[in-house]
Design an enzyme around this catalytic site. Structure first.
Site, PDB file in Angstrom:
ATOM      1  N   GLY A   1      -9.710  -5.392   2.098  1.00 39.73           N
ATOM      2  CA  GLY A   1     -10.609  -4.520   1.689  1.00 39.73           C
ATOM      3  C   GLY A   1     -10.872  -4.352   0.444  1.00 39.73           C
TER       4      GLY A   1
ATOM      5  N   ASP B   1       0.263   2.116   6.364  1.00 38.19           N
ATOM      6  CA  ASP B   1      -0.543   1.219   6.924  1.00 38.19           C
ATOM      7  C   ASP B   1       0.450  -0.138   7.261  1.00 38.19           C
ATOM      8  OD1 ASP B   1      -2.814  -0.316   7.473  1.00 38.19           O
ATOM      9  OD2 ASP B   1      -3.073  -1.148   5.579  1.00 38.19           O
TER      10      ASP B   1
END
Length: 834
Positions: free
Chosen positions: A529, A644
């Site tokens: 991303g 994450d």
């Protein structure tokens, strides 16, 4: 007849081959019918430790012990028969389990050389070596009945305890080898005292050799280098009701140990993968002042002074001749008799001046203090000591309480930093002179501090000008989150100014272009991303992974800033290493170590490659990820929440050792902060804890939830989101259904060879505990590490009800990286809260 002889010969040859096969190679347990022979080794499931027969250089003796496997040089951490070695020529010796269920080391004549000597309540026992380094004897019905951790030699491993039980008289101390080539018990031992507060000691025979000082519930205050965080590496458990005091290394990196050397040095060593060597983390005694009683009674040692010994103010050397010849062991004596000790009548006592207390700062407090439990503050402590003429000194430590001394003050040391305040009773006249001296010292110190502050200010201004471009780039990024973490307001900018990240290598953009062949598609490893990752080769031939942040990403600068600050401070064998960075114009590039086996998902979710991950390798990966996460939460100099953690963010080196990567979304915290609320939810759906996904609240237990999902994925070889067509919302609901039906092992990846069903079941159990809906029901990573190693009992899990996918089945997810495997980098999914 000839045919029968031929058949018998074949039978004899077959039996000899079978015997040869049984007595060579690798074993994973010892049973009554399967002993361990000299040319065999017993190996832990994760291939971390091995137990077997060994000899030492220059010795004709044979021992059986435990050492690290596949590390050169290795380290022997435990020896069974250190007092009764076997001859090297005895190749018929064996380690077996006798008819009474005990482990027994037998020589070639079937004589018992060593035995566990415990009681077993069943007819079946077996012995296994755990990945913690604990060699355990297990009762088939009642569990563990003996472990090598209960019988230490010279080495202390994480989760292992040494100490004393005053009720039973049992002492578990480390005892040194006689020499580097002879494990026979030497003269030095290390252990704990049972007093309150307890102290760590090393003795030479019965004589104190080194003292760590009093335990203040977080550190030994006699060790100046220790701090109050978990990174100090030590913990003490004292139970006054049971009469027990135990001490352990509280860092769960298994490639770390503490041992007492034949020369009396208490040392902590850790394995450095980069150097491929054992490196020293800490050692004591580290200088002459740390040797017990160097300056004698009422003498103070300071390693920075010359000579190193001096007498406490109000005291003089007992022998000036010895003192001048640098023999200080007889110490000092009081120069003037205490007023309270003078033989005065009641009528004249009011005319006698009262004693005073001379304050000594930054001190290692003396030995043989008494703890006064019913005193609540420093004033009461002083009052108690002042009213008792036998009280020669006192100290009030907030984390301990009031301590007083009525005997000679021995083993005093003055630290350059840290230490405690000690108040020594002196005659009034001497106290006055000391105050005058203290005023002069204080004024001199203040002047020095002012000069130093001016110097530091000028130096900082010069460095700020030198690194202005770097600061302006990082300061240009505003932190959108409003929380109590360090990212609040301008805290990141302050952090950057305090901690210079430029110690990392700064690469030119041209060198990055050359290394990646101008970011060619053939060099591309993956895309996330926040940008793309490329394989590069530097001029010196070193392979690296180059992460080029996208100039259009709104989070690019913030991630860049976060990773430089965090990863440059974090050093652990299970965390990816940041090599350097590049800043030119709009280019923001991070350079990492290159890991040849890429990310875990390239194996785990590939039908052709997943078979390469047998259970032993998967269990090792699970344990090492847990240790890396524990380091982030508790053992590092920072307190970090990753936010994450997922399979694609676990990278594998050439030996398939896992490394946690991508700290762009991580956050570090101060103090004992537990919960943080954020308006922006970042991470990957399927790994988010309920309280974070729905309420924006995250903590260490949020990472624990992600770890639980990851653990179940490793066991099953299935993605958490890949089971909709099987009637289950996700992997968690599927795992729970199998668990509740008593079919937990059906979750196991069919492509995987399993060596221990017990370990697989335990991992599934731990995984379900980690994904409990309520954060308080999840274990912390310290407990997880213990649970995985079999060192802790497991509570029963509850059914995990929450599934993010079920709550929001139609919600669009920006998941560019979900369709492209993350290779040698991290990918981030960002979900904005609505």
């Amino acid at each position: 007849m000839r045919l029968m002889i031929s058949w018998c010969s074949c039978l004899v040859i077959f039996c000899l081959l079978q015997a040869s096969h049984r007595t060579s190679g690798v074993a994973y347990n010892i049973t009554p019918s399967e002993p361990l022979f000299p040319n065999q080794t017993l190996v832990s499931s994760g291939n971390i430790f091995e137990l077997g027969f060994f000899t030492l250089s220059g010795s004709e003796n044979q021992y059986i012990g435990i050492r690290y496997k596949n590390l050169t040089p290795s380290k022997i951490v435990w020896v069974a028969n250190r007092e009764q070695p076997l001859p090297y020529t005895d190749r018929s010796a064996k380690l077996t389990i006798g008819s009474d269920g005990n482990l027994k080391l037998m020589d070639g004549q079937e004589n018992i050389v060593w035995s566990t000597n415990v009681s077993s309540r069943s007819n079946y026992t077996l012995a296994v070596l755990l990945d913690s380094g604990n060699f355990v004897l297990q009762d088939g019905i009642y569990g563990e009945i003996w472990g090598s951790f209960e019988d230490p030699t010279d080495t202390l491993l994480p989760t292992m305890k040494i100490g004393v039980n005053v009720r039973t008289g049992v002492k578990k101390f480390l005892i040194s080898w006689r020499s580097d080539s002879d494990p026979f018990p030497g003269s030095f031992s290390t252990g704990m005292t049972s007093e309150t507060p307890p102290q760590a000691f090393t003795w030479n025979g019965l004589t104190p050799y080194w003292r760590g000082g009093q335990w203040d519930k977080s550190k030994f205050i006699g060790i100046a280098t220790m701090d109050q965080s978990y990174s100090s590496g030590f913990t003490v458990q004292q139970d006054t009701q049971k009469g027990t005091t135990y001490y352990s290394v509280n860092r769960y990196d298994i490639f770390l140990y503490m041992f007492i050397s034949p020369g009396g040095s208490l040392t902590i060593m850790y394995w450095d993968d980069g150097a491929r060597a054992w490196l020293m983390d800490w050692a004591a005694p580290n200088n002459t002042c740390e040797i017990y009683g160097t300056c004698g009674p009422f003498g103070v040692c300071n390693s920075l002074n010359s000579p190193i010994c001096r007498c406490i103010d109000g005291f003089v050397p007992k022998s000036n001749e010895e003192w001048n010849s640098l023999n200080w062991t007889r110490g000092c004596e009081r120069e003037m008799e205490l007023n309270c000790q003078k033989n005065t009548s009641t009528s004249t006592y009011t005319n006698v001046k009262k004693d005073a207390f001379w304050q000594m700062s930054q001190m290692k407090l003396p030995d043989s203090g008494n703890y006064i439990s019913d005193i609540g503050d420093e004033e009461e402590c002083e009052s108690w000591c002042r009213s008792n003429c036998s009280c020669l000194a006192y100290s009030y430590v907030s984390t301990i309480g009031c301590m007083v001394w009525s005997k000679d003050l021995i083993d005093l040391q003055e630290f350059p930093t840290a230490g405690e305040d000690l108040f020594v009773r002196v005659a009034h006249v001497k106290a006055g002179g000391s105050r005058h001296k203290a005023v002069i010292i204080s004024l001199s110190t203040i002047a020095g501090i002012i000069f130093f502050a001016v110097f530091v200010f000028v130096l900082c201004k010069w460095r700020a000008n030198k690194t202005g471009n770097f600061r302006r780039l990082l300061d240009s990024a505003d932190t959108p989150e409003k929380s109590t973490e360090l990212t609040q307001g301008n805290a990141w900018q302050k952090q950057l100014k305090q901690d210079d990240s430029l110690e990392l290598t700064l690469y030119s953009f041209d060198s990055i272009l050359l290394a990646t062949n101008k970011f060619s598609t053939t060099s591309k490893l993956g895309q996330g991303g926040f940008g793309s990752v490329y394989k590069g080769k530097l001029k010196d031939g070193k392979e690296v992974a180059v992460k080029r942040l996208s100039s259009t990403s709104a989070q690019g600068v913030e991630e860049f800033k976060n990773e430089i600050i965090l990863i440059s401070k974090l050093q652990h064998r299970n965390l990816v290493k940041l090599v350097g960075y590049c800043i030119e114009g709009e280019e923001k590039i991070l350079v990492y170590e290159y890991l040849s086996n890429k990310s875990l998902d390239t194996f785990l979710f590939d039908s052709r490659k997943k078979a390469e991950l047998d259970w032993g390798k998967r269990f090792q990966i699970i344990q090492e990820i847990a240790r890396g996460l524990l380091y982030l939460h508790r053992d590092s100099c920072l307190r970090v929440i990753h936010r994450d953690l997922k399979v694609s963010n676990i990278l594998l080196d050439e030996k398939m050792n896992p490394k946690i990567s991508d700290f762009g979304l991580a956050r570090m915290f101060e103090g004992t902060q537990v919960l943080v609320n954020t308006q922006k939810i970042v991470g990957t759906l399927g790994y988010m804890s309920p309280e974070y996904a729905m309420g924006g609240i995250f903590s260490e237990r949020s990472d624990v939830y992600s770890f639980g999902v990851l653990l179940l994925e490793i066991v099953s070889g299935k993605k958490n989101t890949a089971l909709y067509d099987q009637g289950h919302l996700n992997l968690l609901s599927y795992a729970w259904q199998l668990w509740s039906d008593g079919k937990a092992l059906d979750l196991t990846d069919v492509a995987m060879a399993v060596s221990s069903h017990l370990e697989v079941t335990r991992c599934i159990h731990v995984g379900l505990l980690c994904v409990q809906d309520h954060a308080t029901d999840r274990p912390n990573m310290s407990n997880v590490v213990l649970m995985l190693s079999g060192e802790s009992d497991l509570p029963q899990p509850r059914q995990p009800i929450f599934t993010f996918q079920a709550e929001m089945p139609n919600r669009s997810i920006p998941s560019q990286q979900e369709s492209i495997r993350s290779v040698n980098t991290i990918t981030n999914t960002v979900v904005e809260g609505r």
